[in-house]
Design an enzyme around this catalytic site. Structure first.
Site, PDB file in Angstrom:
ATOM      1  N   THR A 152       8.450 -24.454  -0.822  1.00 12.27           N
ATOM      2  CA  THR A 152       7.683 -25.711  -0.711  1.00 12.27           C
ATOM      3  C   THR A 152       6.682 -25.625   0.432  1.00 12.27           C
ATOM      4  O   THR A 152       6.856 -24.836   1.364  1.00 12.27           O
ATOM      5  CB  THR A 152       8.621 -26.921  -0.459  1.00 12.27           C
ATOM      6  N   ASP A 211      11.425 -30.697  -7.237  1.00 15.90           N
ATOM      7  CA  ASP A 211      10.262 -31.407  -7.750  1.00 15.90           C
ATOM      8  C   ASP A 211      10.617 -32.885  -7.808  1.00 15.90           C
ATOM      9  O   ASP A 211      11.694 -33.256  -8.278  1.00 15.90           O
ATOM     10  CB  ASP A 211       9.859 -30.887  -9.132  1.00 15.90           C
ATOM     11  N   PHE A 257       7.044 -40.088   4.424  1.00 17.72           N
ATOM     12  CA  PHE A 257       5.815 -39.492   3.900  1.00 17.72           C
ATOM     13  C   PHE A 257       5.482 -40.109   2.537  1.00 17.72           C
ATOM     14  O   PHE A 257       6.228 -40.930   2.016  1.00 17.72           O
ATOM     15  CB  PHE A 257       5.969 -37.964   3.774  1.00 17.72           C
ATOM     16  N   LYS A 275      17.298 -43.998   4.716  1.00 21.76           N
ATOM     17  CA  LYS A 275      16.560 -43.559   3.520  1.00 21.76           C
ATOM     18  C   LYS A 275      17.422 -42.563   2.736  1.00 21.76           C
ATOM     19  O   LYS A 275      17.526 -42.654   1.515  1.00 21.76           O
ATOM     20  CB  LYS A 275      15.212 -42.918   3.910  1.00 21.76           C
TER      21      LYS A 275
HETATM   22  P1  IMP Z   1       5.939 -32.427  -5.634  1.00 20.21           P
HETATM   23  O1  IMP Z   1       7.416 -32.521  -5.843  1.00 20.21           O
HETATM   24  O2  IMP Z   1       5.583 -31.379  -4.625  1.00 20.21           O
HETATM   25  O3  IMP Z   1       5.199 -32.287  -6.924  1.00 20.21           O
HETATM   26  O4  IMP Z   1       5.439 -33.773  -4.942  1.00 20.21           O
HETATM   27  C1  IMP Z   1       6.052 -34.971  -5.171  1.00 20.21           C
HETATM   28  C2  IMP Z   1       5.198 -36.105  -4.609  1.00 20.21           C
HETATM   29  O5  IMP Z   1       5.883 -37.326  -4.912  1.00 20.21           O
HETATM   30  C3  IMP Z   1       5.034 -36.071  -3.111  1.00 20.21           C
HETATM   31  O6  IMP Z   1       3.861 -35.408  -2.708  1.00 20.21           O
HETATM   32  C4  IMP Z   1       4.970 -37.557  -2.751  1.00 20.21           C
HETATM   33  O7  IMP Z   1       3.657 -38.047  -2.914  1.00 20.21           O
HETATM   34  C5  IMP Z   1       5.861 -38.174  -3.802  1.00 20.21           C
HETATM   35  N1  IMP Z   1       7.243 -38.253  -3.291  1.00 20.21           N
HETATM   36  C6  IMP Z   1       8.321 -37.531  -3.657  1.00 20.21           C
HETATM   37  N2  IMP Z   1       9.404 -37.881  -2.954  1.00 20.21           N
HETATM   38  C7  IMP Z   1       9.000 -38.821  -2.099  1.00 20.21           C
HETATM   39  C8  IMP Z   1       9.676 -39.543  -1.075  1.00 20.21           C
HETATM   40  O8  IMP Z   1      10.860 -39.367  -0.779  1.00 20.21           O
HETATM   41  N3  IMP Z   1       8.927 -40.437  -0.420  1.00 20.21           N
HETATM   42  C9  IMP Z   1       7.598 -40.664  -0.691  1.00 20.21           C
HETATM   43  N4  IMP Z   1       6.931 -40.018  -1.604  1.00 20.21           N
HETATM   44  C10 IMP Z   1       7.622 -39.077  -2.315  1.00 20.21           C
END
Ligand code: IMP
Length: 193
Positions: A11, A69, A145, A168
């Site tokens: 990641t 993901d 975030f 959280k």
């Molecule tokens: P990926 O898993 O890298 O495709 O990204 C998932 C996206 O979902 C992140 O960049 C955030 O924008 C959003 N996201 C996933 N989990 C959280 C969380 O726990 N808090 C806030 N946003 C989240």
């Protein structure tokens, strides 16, 4: 397990690593951030995306790897942004989502998380977690975030960004998925993690 088990976490998101390690430390598991490009297929299934990325990374690294993901699924927007959450966060952000929901009564939403783990002796396993809640009317809080300032888990008043991190974790999709992974892995003996 007595010694700490260390696993590569594919990641670029430091927040995910921090959260995952907080959740996994009671299980004696530590994730090392491996910021290489995650190979992401186009799919509406987080599990499928995570599995594919884990297998691709495993082929290259030949050591235990983990991919996560996750995404935000908004009911009034038919599940948008879902698997596109990262892109949507970077482009329209929390403000953009609040605009899309202006005047909508239904603010129901869910965060979902899929974790895919591969090791030479245990093979590929997936775990998932979900956090049901709603989108707040305004952005609130500075912790965390992504969409944390606009997500309020069910039964609560605070957004994820207003909560202490451990709170959280109790409610979050990541908390549920990584606790499932942690309790599964700690029940296994990995000869050479
Ligand atoms: P990926 O898993 O890298 O495709 O990204 C998932 C996206 O979902 C992140 O960049 C955030 O924008 C959003 N996201 C996933 N989990 C959280 C969380 O726990 N808090 C806030 N946003 C989240």
């Amino acid at each position: 397990m007595s010694a700490m088990v260390s696993i590569l976490f594919i990641t670029n998101n430091e927040h995910k690593v921090e959260e995952a390690n907080r959740i996994l430390s009671p299980f004696g598991i530590r994730l090392e951030m491996s910021p290489q490009k995650k190979v992401e297929i186009q799919s509406d299934s987080l599990v499928r995306i995570a599995r594919y990325a884990a297998l691709t990374a495993a082929k290259k690294l030949k050591s235990p790897v983990l991919v996560e993901d996750s995404g935000l699924f908004i009911r009034a927007l038919n599940g948008f942004p879902g698997p596109f959450s990262s892109y949507v966060q970077k482009t329209i952000g929390c403000e953009g989502i609040l605009k899309l929901l202006q005047g909508r009564e239904d603010r129901g939403a869910a965060f979902r998380c899929a974790v895919a783990f591969w090791s030479p002796n245990l093979g590929l396993h997936t775990f998932h977690g979900e956090s049901l809640g709603r989108i707040s009317l305004t952005m609130r809080g500075h912790a965390g975030f992504g969409f944390d300032p606009i997500f309020v888990p069910s039964g609560e008043d605070l957004t994820f960004a207003e909560m202490p991190p451990e709170q959280k974790d109790l409610f979050s999709h990541r908390g549920a998925a990584f606790r499932a992974f942690g309790s599964w892995l700690s029940s296994k003996i990995i000869a050479k993690p």
